[in-house]
Enzyme design. Structure first.
Site, PDB file in Angstrom:
ATOM      1  N   TYR A  14       0.828  -1.217   0.000  1.00  0.00           N
ATOM      2  CA  TYR A  14       0.000   0.000   0.000  1.00  0.00           C
ATOM      3  C   TYR A  14       0.863   1.270   0.000  1.00  0.00           C
ATOM      4  O   TYR A  14       0.348   2.375  -0.110  1.00  0.00           O
ATOM      5  CB  TYR A  14      -0.934   0.050   1.221  1.00  0.00           C
ATOM      6  N   HIS A  23       0.562 -11.666   1.840  1.00  0.00           N
ATOM      7  CA  HIS A  23      -0.515 -10.923   1.161  1.00  0.00           C
ATOM      8  C   HIS A  23      -1.250 -11.754   0.102  1.00  0.00           C
ATOM      9  O   HIS A  23      -2.454 -11.607  -0.080  1.00  0.00           O
ATOM     10  CB  HIS A  23       0.081  -9.662   0.519  1.00  0.00           C
TER      11      HIS A  23
HETATM   12  N1  LIG Z   1      -5.747  -8.503   1.735  1.00  0.00           N
HETATM   13  C1  LIG Z   1      -6.154  -7.963   0.608  1.00  0.00           C
HETATM   14  O1  LIG Z   1      -5.825  -8.439  -0.491  1.00  0.00           O
HETATM   15  C2  LIG Z   1      -7.036  -6.768   0.649  1.00  0.00           C
HETATM   16  C3  LIG Z   1      -7.711  -6.339  -0.508  1.00  0.00           C
HETATM   17  C4  LIG Z   1      -8.541  -5.231  -0.409  1.00  0.00           C
HETATM   18  C5  LIG Z   1      -8.705  -4.586   0.808  1.00  0.00           C
HETATM   19  N2  LIG Z   1      -8.020  -5.010   1.922  1.00  0.00           N
HETATM   20  C6  LIG Z   1      -8.183  -4.345   3.249  1.00  0.00           C
HETATM   21  O2  LIG Z   1      -9.584  -4.159   3.503  1.00  0.00           O
HETATM   22  C7  LIG Z   1      -9.813  -2.759   3.753  1.00  0.00           C
HETATM   23  C8  LIG Z   1     -11.203  -2.371   3.331  1.00  0.00           C
HETATM   24  O3  LIG Z   1     -11.460  -2.706   1.982  1.00  0.00           O
HETATM   25  P1  LIG Z   1     -11.736  -1.650   0.838  1.00  0.00           P
HETATM   26  O4  LIG Z   1     -11.126  -0.382   1.219  1.00  0.00           O
HETATM   27  O5  LIG Z   1     -11.332  -2.243  -0.447  1.00  0.00           O
HETATM   28  O6  LIG Z   1     -13.324  -1.569   0.754  1.00  0.00           O
HETATM   29  P2  LIG Z   1     -14.561  -1.292   1.756  1.00  0.00           P
HETATM   30  O7  LIG Z   1     -14.075  -0.975   3.118  1.00  0.00           O
HETATM   31  O8  LIG Z   1     -15.510  -2.419   1.560  1.00  0.00           O
HETATM   32  O9  LIG Z   1     -15.231  -0.034   1.087  1.00  0.00           O
HETATM   33  C9  LIG Z   1     -14.643   1.224   1.103  1.00  0.00           C
HETATM   34  C10 LIG Z   1     -15.616   2.193   0.454  1.00  0.00           C
HETATM   35  O10 LIG Z   1     -16.807   2.279   1.254  1.00  0.00           O
HETATM   36  C11 LIG Z   1     -17.105   3.645   1.539  1.00  0.00           C
HETATM   37  N3  LIG Z   1     -17.599   3.708   2.913  1.00  0.00           N
HETATM   38  C12 LIG Z   1     -16.974   3.272   4.041  1.00  0.00           C
HETATM   39  N4  LIG Z   1     -17.738   3.473   5.117  1.00  0.00           N
HETATM   40  C13 LIG Z   1     -18.877   4.077   4.679  1.00  0.00           C
HETATM   41  C14 LIG Z   1     -20.049   4.558   5.318  1.00  0.00           C
HETATM   42  N5  LIG Z   1     -20.208   4.435   6.635  1.00  0.00           N
HETATM   43  N6  LIG Z   1     -20.999   5.135   4.550  1.00  0.00           N
HETATM   44  C15 LIG Z   1     -20.852   5.250   3.223  1.00  0.00           C
HETATM   45  N7  LIG Z   1     -19.761   4.805   2.543  1.00  0.00           N
HETATM   46  C16 LIG Z   1     -18.792   4.216   3.273  1.00  0.00           C
HETATM   47  C17 LIG Z   1     -15.811   4.408   1.390  1.00  0.00           C
HETATM   48  O11 LIG Z   1     -16.066   5.704   0.899  1.00  0.00           O
HETATM   49  P3  LIG Z   1     -15.849   7.034   1.849  1.00  0.00           P
HETATM   50  O12 LIG Z   1     -14.386   7.304   1.869  1.00  0.00           O
HETATM   51  O13 LIG Z   1     -16.643   8.064   1.119  1.00  0.00           O
HETATM   52  O14 LIG Z   1     -16.407   6.728   3.198  1.00  0.00           O
HETATM   53  C18 LIG Z   1     -15.058   3.591   0.341  1.00  0.00           C
HETATM   54  O15 LIG Z   1     -15.360   4.042  -0.957  1.00  0.00           O
HETATM   55  C19 LIG Z   1      -8.707  -2.085   2.944  1.00  0.00           C
HETATM   56  O16 LIG Z   1      -8.518  -0.728   3.292  1.00  0.00           O
HETATM   57  C20 LIG Z   1      -7.527  -2.969   3.281  1.00  0.00           C
HETATM   58  O17 LIG Z   1      -7.048  -2.667   4.575  1.00  0.00           O
HETATM   59  C21 LIG Z   1      -7.200  -6.089   1.850  1.00  0.00           C
END
Ligand SMILES: NC(=O)c1ccc[n+]([C@@H]2O[C@H](COP(=O)([O-])OP(=O)(O)OC[C@H]3O[C@@H](n4cnc5c(N)ncnc54)[C@H](OP(=O)(O)O)[C@@H]3O)[C@@H](O)[C@H]2O)c1
Length: 308
Positions: A48, A106
């Protein structure tokens, strides 16, 4: 805050804050906001490119280190015994800490076995408290638990005790519930962590009528209902948000409970397929190989990482 207990009795907050696609420029502020909101579990990764900013925010927060749970992940470019060891030292330097609470492999590609041995030894040395994997599907996880986690003798002659993965971080959300994988993880005592716990809103998840109706019944937002659903399934979550109000909403999910009937309604929403991609798709495996090259450039733009 509810905790999950990892091996050796390590306590991990079930709810945290993730920083995937949070650019180095915005990351320190976002993590500072998340810590002020009350989050005490931060999920980052070498890939990241923001471990340094996570470390800056934690250091400047003044919150005692042992009150914050830090997860990072070894990128595939750093797999292999020597490379993983060196990369964890670099993560420790960037995170400005003497230990990482949870370090994951990862992706299930490359020399994961060599990487795992390095992590097992770093646990023994006290540089990492717990270790796990990410994106391991059931077959690969079962293989890994049975074949990769044995005692071994390190190159310096140290006897290192084999350790099974404490967690497996995979895509889980109401449209991809991974029930079968969760069954295998339970069998091997591997705790589930959801990446994209909100499915990033893909496939219309943020407008789902069933989730909207349940949310209305509880006077909560749809996003809070989804996070609550994960927590009631015993799945750790770390939603990403750049918005302080959303952060506060995401934190505020411990004052209501979904009924068994509501959990069943959400179970019916499962589409049994990824909203992103399959790690078994050969084109995706090639894409990951390309990403090793692309991410070697620390100035690369994540928006350029077009998947097939
Ligand atoms: N291990 C892996 O391969 C892998 C892959 C992907 C992700 N991850 C981890 O998982 C974490 C989360 O996944 P992600 O970031 O892909 O997706 P997510 O958390 O499912 O979704 C993030 C999105 O949701 C919105 N959001 C969050 N809370 C909200 C709320 N209360 N109301 C309205 N919209 C909301 C955010 O926009 P706003 O900014 O507008 O709130 C953002 O666009 C990552 O940051 C990372 O740490 C790991």
């Amino acid at each position: 805050m509810k905790n999950l207990t990892l091996s050796e009795g390590i306590q991990m907050p079930i709810l945290g804050y993730g920083v995937y696609r949070v650019s180095p420029d915005e990351c320190e502020q976002c993590v500072a906001d998340a810590l002020r909101t009350g989050f005490r579990h931060i999920d980052t990764a070498q890939a990241y490119f923001n471990e340094q900013q996570v470390g800056d925010a934690i250091r400047k927060s003044g919150i005692p280190r042992d009150e914050i749970f830090i997860t990072s992940k070894v990128w595939i470019d750093h797999f292999g015994y020597e490379e993983t060891r060196a990369s964890v030292m670099e993560s420790l330097r960037k995170l400005q800490t003497t230990y990482i609470d949870l370090m994951l492999l990862h992706q299930p590609f490359g020399d994961a076995y060599g990487a795992w041995r390095a992590l097992e030894q770093l646990v023994q040395e006290g540089k990492i408290r717990a270790i796990g994997v990410s994106n391991f599907y059931a077959d690969r996880l079962v293989e890994f638990c049975n074949f990769a986690c044995n005692d071994f003798t390190a190159p310096d002659g140290t006897h290192v005790k084999g350790v099974r993965p404490a967690v497996n971080q995979v895509e889980i959300h109401p449209y991809h519930q991974q029930t079968e994988l969760l069954g295998w993880m339970k069998k091997y005592d591997v705790l589930p962590e959801a990446w994209a716990p909100l499915g990033e809103g893909r496939d219309g998840l943020f407008d789902d009528p069933v989730l909207q109706q349940i949310a209305q019944q509880h006077g909560k937002s749809l996003h809070q209902v989804v996070l609550r659903w994960h927590i009631q399934r015993g799945v750790a979550v770390f939603p990403m948000s750049r918005n302080k109000q959303h952060m506060a909403d995401n934190m505020n999910v411990f004052d209501f409970e979904l009924t068994e009937a509501e959990m069943q309604q959400i179970a019916q929403l499962d589409k049994h397929r990824s909203a992103f991609f399959s790690h078994r798709d050969p084109a995706m495996v090639e894409w990951f190989a390309q990403m090793v090259e692309v991410r070697r450039n620390p100035n690369h733009n994540p928006d350029d990482e077009k998947r097939p």
